[in-house]
Design an enzyme around this catalytic site. Structure first.
Site, PDB file in Angstrom:
ATOM      1  N   ASP A 131       0.959  -1.569   0.259  1.00 52.10           N
ATOM      2  CA  ASP A 131       0.167  -0.161  -0.138  1.00 52.10           C
ATOM      3  C   ASP A 131       0.814   1.224   0.052  1.00 52.10           C
ATOM      4  O   ASP A 131       0.844   2.262  -0.080  1.00 52.10           O
ATOM      5  CB  ASP A 131      -0.980  -0.102   1.392  1.00 52.10           C
ATOM      6  CG  ASP A 131      -0.373  -0.256   2.421  1.00 52.10           C
ATOM      7  OD1 ASP A 131       0.894   0.392   2.882  1.00 52.10           O
ATOM      8  OD2 ASP A 131      -0.779  -0.200   3.218  1.00 52.10           O
ATOM      9  N   SER A 132       2.513   0.773  -0.274  1.00 49.56           N
ATOM     10  CA  SER A 132       3.188   2.130   0.040  1.00 49.56           C
ATOM     11  C   SER A 132       2.988   2.990  -1.599  1.00 49.56           C
ATOM     12  O   SER A 132       3.305   3.674  -1.625  1.00 49.56           O
ATOM     13  CB  SER A 132       5.028   1.600  -0.103  1.00 49.56           C
ATOM     14  OG  SER A 132       4.890   0.694  -0.666  1.00 49.56           O
ATOM     15  N   ASP A 146      -1.041  -6.361  -0.353  1.00 43.11           N
ATOM     16  CA  ASP A 146      -1.190  -5.585   0.856  1.00 43.11           C
ATOM     17  C   ASP A 146      -2.309  -5.374   0.303  1.00 43.11           C
ATOM     18  O   ASP A 146      -2.753  -3.894  -0.082  1.00 43.11           O
ATOM     19  CB  ASP A 146      -0.294  -5.014   0.474  1.00 43.11           C
ATOM     20  CG  ASP A 146      -0.193  -4.330   2.271  1.00 43.11           C
ATOM     21  OD1 ASP A 146      -0.134  -4.628   3.085  1.00 43.11           O
ATOM     22  OD2 ASP A 146       1.579  -3.001   2.316  1.00 43.11           O
ATOM     23  N   LYS A 177      -1.161  -9.445   2.582  1.00 41.67           N
ATOM     24  CA  LYS A 177      -0.954  -8.943   3.554  1.00 41.67           C
ATOM     25  C   LYS A 177      -1.670  -8.273   4.426  1.00 41.67           C
ATOM     26  O   LYS A 177      -2.197  -7.213   3.584  1.00 41.67           O
ATOM     27  CB  LYS A 177       0.535  -8.407   3.363  1.00 41.67           C
ATOM     28  CG  LYS A 177       1.087  -7.651   5.041  1.00 41.67           C
ATOM     29  CD  LYS A 177       2.706  -6.861   4.188  1.00 41.67           C
ATOM     30  CE  LYS A 177       2.962  -5.788   3.991  1.00 41.67           C
ATOM     31  NZ  LYS A 177       2.251  -4.280   5.020  1.00 41.67           N
ATOM     32  N   GLU A 204      -1.759  -5.269   8.596  1.00 45.82           N
ATOM     33  CA  GLU A 204      -1.188  -4.795   9.363  1.00 45.82           C
ATOM     34  C   GLU A 204      -2.066  -5.627  10.810  1.00 45.82           C
ATOM     35  O   GLU A 204      -3.236  -5.303  10.858  1.00 45.82           O
ATOM     36  CB  GLU A 204      -0.872  -3.031   9.126  1.00 45.82           C
ATOM     37  CG  GLU A 204       0.215  -2.817   7.750  1.00 45.82           C
ATOM     38  CD  GLU A 204       0.169  -1.871   8.527  1.00 45.82           C
ATOM     39  OE1 GLU A 204      -0.555  -0.900   8.977  1.00 45.82           O
ATOM     40  OE2 GLU A 204       0.374  -1.030   7.408  1.00 45.82           O
ATOM     41  N   GLU A 262       8.564  -3.551  10.783  1.00 47.44           N
ATOM     42  CA  GLU A 262       9.021  -2.675  10.918  1.00 47.44           C
ATOM     43  C   GLU A 262       8.935  -1.694  11.596  1.00 47.44           C
ATOM     44  O   GLU A 262       8.998  -1.688  12.809  1.00 47.44           O
ATOM     45  CB  GLU A 262       8.071  -1.860   9.943  1.00 47.44           C
ATOM     46  CG  GLU A 262       7.851  -0.934   8.816  1.00 47.44           C
ATOM     47  CD  GLU A 262       6.863   0.085   7.523  1.00 47.44           C
ATOM     48  OE1 GLU A 262       6.434  -0.564   7.961  1.00 47.44           O
ATOM     49  OE2 GLU A 262       7.219   0.804   7.713  1.00 47.44           O
TER      50      GLU A 262
END
Ligand code: KIV
Length: 259
Positions: free
Chosen positions: A44-45, A83, A112, A114, A182
């Protein structure tokens, strides 16, 4: 080269460290894949690196699906991880499940997400039971930037470190095949890597993790300002700017195109 899968990624732990990166389109995914990158994250970066946003928060599910499909078309051997963007798994488990399913239909091999709360761990369990491999993400979680009040390294005190360690153990117990660590201290990343049987993928977490992520635009030097832990393996910003400038000049001066 044989296609990487979650079993071969897991089997690498303790034997070979894996240099992994993000990609957001078919062209760069193909180049990374041809170079032997074992795991490509459609991060998502893309919010910061491709779409011009300040954070990852504005990224939408349809953008993730479109980028995932492109990366999957470009990558032959790498494991492709989609993500899940902010909002795609926080608004009800059935909707979240449907979004994860769409990622696999778009060509991802895994998703992925979080966090390690009870709710997130229950979702990881449900995904893995449905045959959707999950790469978890603990430590500094960019989707929580507003809750932190900025980008903040996590796990700096013993109390915080214990929480990150507990989070990593929780996502392992829930069934994740790997976990992103991270922006945490190297010593903590080493402690977590030793404590888990699943693969740890560090970013800003020192050298001891089983694997590393770098954001493609940082590692290729497309981003000129990068976080301090990044190593640039190329200076593509200069090369690309130089090529564009030469083209503009040659067209203006009549040197291109030829007859
Ligand atoms: O989106 C992303 O690039 C990530 C990395 C920081 C692992 O989540």
């Amino acid at each position: 080269m044989k296609k990487w899968n979650v079993a071969s990624i897991r089997a690498a732990k303790g034997h070979v460290k894996l240099g992994c990166c993000t990609a957001y389109d078919a062209c760069f995914a193909r180049l990374a894949d041809e170079a032997g990158v074992p795991m490509i994250l459609v991060g998502d970066s893309m919010g910061n690196n491709v779409l011009g946003f300040e954070t990852t928060l504005p990224v939408r599910m349809e953008q993730t699906l479109s980028a995932t499909a492109a990366v999957a078309r470009g990558a032959k051997d790498a494991l492709v991880v989609a993500d899940l963007p902010f909002g795609s798994y926080q608004c009800g488990e059935d909707a979240a499940m449907a979004n994860a399913v769409e990622c696999l239909k778009a060509g991802a091999d895994a998703v992925k997400l979080e966090g390690a709360s009870e709710r997130v761990c229950a979702f990881i369990r449900r995904l893995t039971e449905a045959g959707i491999p999950v790469l978890a993400h603990v430590g500094m979680m960019p989707q929580s930037v507003n809750a932190y009040g900025g980008w903040k390294k996590q796990g700096k005190t013993r109390e915080e470190a214990d929480r990150v360690l507990a989070d990593a153990k929780a996502v392992e117990a829930a069934g994740a095949f790997a976990v992103t660590l991270e922006c945490i201290p190297s010593d903590l990343a080493a402690e977590i890597t030793a404590a888990l049987s699943i693969v740890t993928v560090g970013i800003g977490a020192g050298p001891v993790c089983d694997a590393q992520w770098l954001v493609m635009h940082d590692l290729l030097g497309l981003n000129e300002r990068v976080p301090p832990f990044v190593k640039k393996y190329a200076d593509l910003a200069s090369a690309v700017r130089g090529a564009f400038a030469a083209y503009v000049q040659e067209v203006a001066g009549g040197a291109f195109p030829s007859k």
